[in-house]
Enzyme design. Structure first.
Site, PDB file in Angstrom:
ATOM      1  N   ASP A  15     -24.467  13.535 -15.527  1.00 51.62           N
ATOM      2  CA  ASP A  15     -24.627  12.739 -16.837  1.00 51.62           C
ATOM      3  C   ASP A  15     -24.230  13.188 -18.013  1.00 51.62           C
ATOM      4  O   ASP A  15     -24.212  12.591 -19.055  1.00 51.62           O
ATOM      5  CB  ASP A  15     -26.328  12.172 -16.688  1.00 51.62           C
ATOM      6  CG  ASP A  15     -26.334  10.859 -17.738  1.00 51.62           C
ATOM      7  OD1 ASP A  15     -25.885   9.864 -17.854  1.00 51.62           O
ATOM      8  OD2 ASP A  15     -27.274  11.183 -18.678  1.00 51.62           O
ATOM      9  N   GLU A  30     -18.530  15.968 -25.440  1.00 51.77           N
ATOM     10  CA  GLU A  30     -18.927  14.584 -25.184  1.00 51.77           C
ATOM     11  C   GLU A  30     -18.505  13.911 -26.596  1.00 51.77           C
ATOM     12  O   GLU A  30     -18.964  14.253 -27.595  1.00 51.77           O
ATOM     13  CB  GLU A  30     -20.247  14.253 -24.770  1.00 51.77           C
ATOM     14  CG  GLU A  30     -20.856  14.894 -23.653  1.00 51.77           C
ATOM     15  CD  GLU A  30     -22.331  14.898 -23.259  1.00 51.77           C
ATOM     16  OE1 GLU A  30     -22.579  15.216 -22.209  1.00 51.77           O
ATOM     17  OE2 GLU A  30     -23.144  14.637 -24.433  1.00 51.77           O
ATOM     18  N   HIS A  36     -23.934  10.093 -20.299  1.00 55.42           N
ATOM     19  CA  HIS A  36     -24.816  10.357 -21.049  1.00 55.42           C
ATOM     20  C   HIS A  36     -25.911   9.537 -21.501  1.00 55.42           C
ATOM     21  O   HIS A  36     -26.437   9.563 -22.445  1.00 55.42           O
ATOM     22  CB  HIS A  36     -24.487  11.531 -22.432  1.00 55.42           C
ATOM     23  CG  HIS A  36     -25.581  12.302 -22.753  1.00 55.42           C
ATOM     24  ND1 HIS A  36     -25.151  13.729 -23.342  1.00 55.42           N
ATOM     25  CD2 HIS A  36     -27.012  12.355 -22.643  1.00 55.42           C
ATOM     26  CE1 HIS A  36     -26.414  13.978 -23.662  1.00 55.42           C
ATOM     27  NE2 HIS A  36     -27.358  13.448 -23.126  1.00 55.42           N
ATOM     28  N   ARG A  45     -27.685  19.548 -19.561  1.00 53.31           N
ATOM     29  CA  ARG A  45     -26.687  19.981 -20.376  1.00 53.31           C
ATOM     30  C   ARG A  45     -25.548  20.296 -19.785  1.00 53.31           C
ATOM     31  O   ARG A  45     -25.616  21.007 -18.778  1.00 53.31           O
ATOM     32  CB  ARG A  45     -27.278  20.826 -21.256  1.00 53.31           C
ATOM     33  CG  ARG A  45     -28.558  20.883 -22.276  1.00 53.31           C
ATOM     34  CD  ARG A  45     -28.168  19.911 -23.311  1.00 53.31           C
ATOM     35  NE  ARG A  45     -29.078  19.652 -24.432  1.00 53.31           N
ATOM     36  CZ  ARG A  45     -29.739  18.389 -24.218  1.00 53.31           C
ATOM     37  NH1 ARG A  45     -29.610  17.553 -23.138  1.00 53.31           N
ATOM     38  NH2 ARG A  45     -30.687  18.187 -25.071  1.00 53.31           N
TER      39      ARG A  45
END
Length: 317
Positions: free
Chosen positions: A260, A265, A284, A237
């Site tokens: 990632d 986002e 992600h 996270r």
């Protein structure tokens, strides 16, 4: 006939999976994305909603008297107001454990990106650097061996266990920290405090949930403990990381990073990690292999089937 609506199916199925299997459960509408202003219109009259990231807040749920079931097409359920769902008697399910191998694979792809520097050398070869060399080989900088390095894992769930197995295959030593000591630590692994793990790991990978206790655990204090050139990986996270502190450490050349996930986002253009050196970033998508997405869809369908048969599977309400 059950009325079903998929609010945002594109991320799970950009076109290579099959939604038609949902038709066995009722009348189906599939929307690739649902803007906030269209949620109520599309959800109205539906008994079943499937959502990945389209939020279903208390006001929305209260305006949907026919809604009986929400299937979250992910593990995290923060897109649903769970208190409101419980109060209104709406069942909510999630999809755990659909692709831990995929996330571990992505994490080690980042590791190899930094350790073996394949892409940098490929680009140099294409530009003609190899053809111009007087010797049979060349390097752009130090190439490293994972064998003998120390892999530090923060958390020891399914993804971390896959990471441990991959690390062992490369001959890495293993450190683990988590809320409580696991009963199944691999032979030779050490269970250590968080700060010890930061200080000793050559590759440090985050695999813990985002809670009040873990938020910003990658901060200036812990970053200062890390070895020169150590690599920190975050496929968990974004909120686990103080991004400004990490960006400063990257600009100073003290460590390397691979992520990632980010704090927001899609990221804002001024996110400091987007402009930092010594970092690799993927959008992600560590979870999104075809196999993992098919597993997710299969589990989501099994969850819905169980609900319609009066059974409970992966209920989180």
């Amino acid at each position: 006939m059950t009325s079903i609506c998929v609010l945002d199916g594109h991320t799970l199925n950009p076109g290579d999976l099959d939604w038609s299997v949902l038709a066995a459960f009722g009348d189906v509408e599939v929307h690739e994305r649902t803007p906030a202003g269209h949620i109520l219109a599309r959800a109205a009259g539906k008994q079943v909603l499937l959502t990945n990231k389209t939020p279903l807040d208390a006001d929305t749920l209260a305006a949907l008297p026919e809604l009986k079931y929400i299937g979250v097409l992910a593990t995290g359920t923060n897109v649903v107001d769970m208190d409101a769902a419980r109060r209104l008697g709406i069942a909510v399910t999630n999809v755990p454990g659909y692709g831990p191998d995929a996330v571990a694979q992505n994490a080690f792809a980042h590791v190899l990106h930094h350790i073996s520097r394949v892409w940098e050398h490929h680009q140099a070869v294409i530009r003609g650097a190899w053809s111009a060399q007087p010797d049979f080989c060349f390097t752009l900088g130090r190439l490293e061996s994972l064998s003998g390095m120390t892999l530090g894992l923060v958390g020891f769930g399914d993804i971390a266990r896959h990471m441990a197995a991959i690390g062992a295959a490369f001959g890495m030593k293993l450190l683990v920290t988590s809320r409580k000591k696991p009963d199944d630590l691999p032979a030779g692994a050490e269970f250590v405090p968080l700060q010890t793990l930061f200080a000793r790991a050559d590759v440090l990978s985050l695999h813990c949930p985002l809670t009040a206790e873990t938020a910003m655990m990658v901060n200036r204090e812990n970053l200062a403990l890390m070895k020169q050139g150590a690599l920190i990986i975050n496929t968990a996270r974004g909120g686990l990381v103080d991004e400004a502190a990490l960006a400063d450490a990257l600009h100073q050349g003290r460590i390397r990073a691979a992520v990632d996930v980010l704090s927001s986002e899609p990221p804002s253009p001024d996110n400091p990690l987007l402009h930092a050196p010594n970092i690799s970033i993927t959008p992600h998508n560590a979870w999104a292999t075809v196999k993992a997405r098919q597993n997710l869809l299969d589990i989501a369908l099994a969850n819905l089937d169980a609900f319609l048969r009066g059974e409970k599977q992966n209920r989180v309400d």
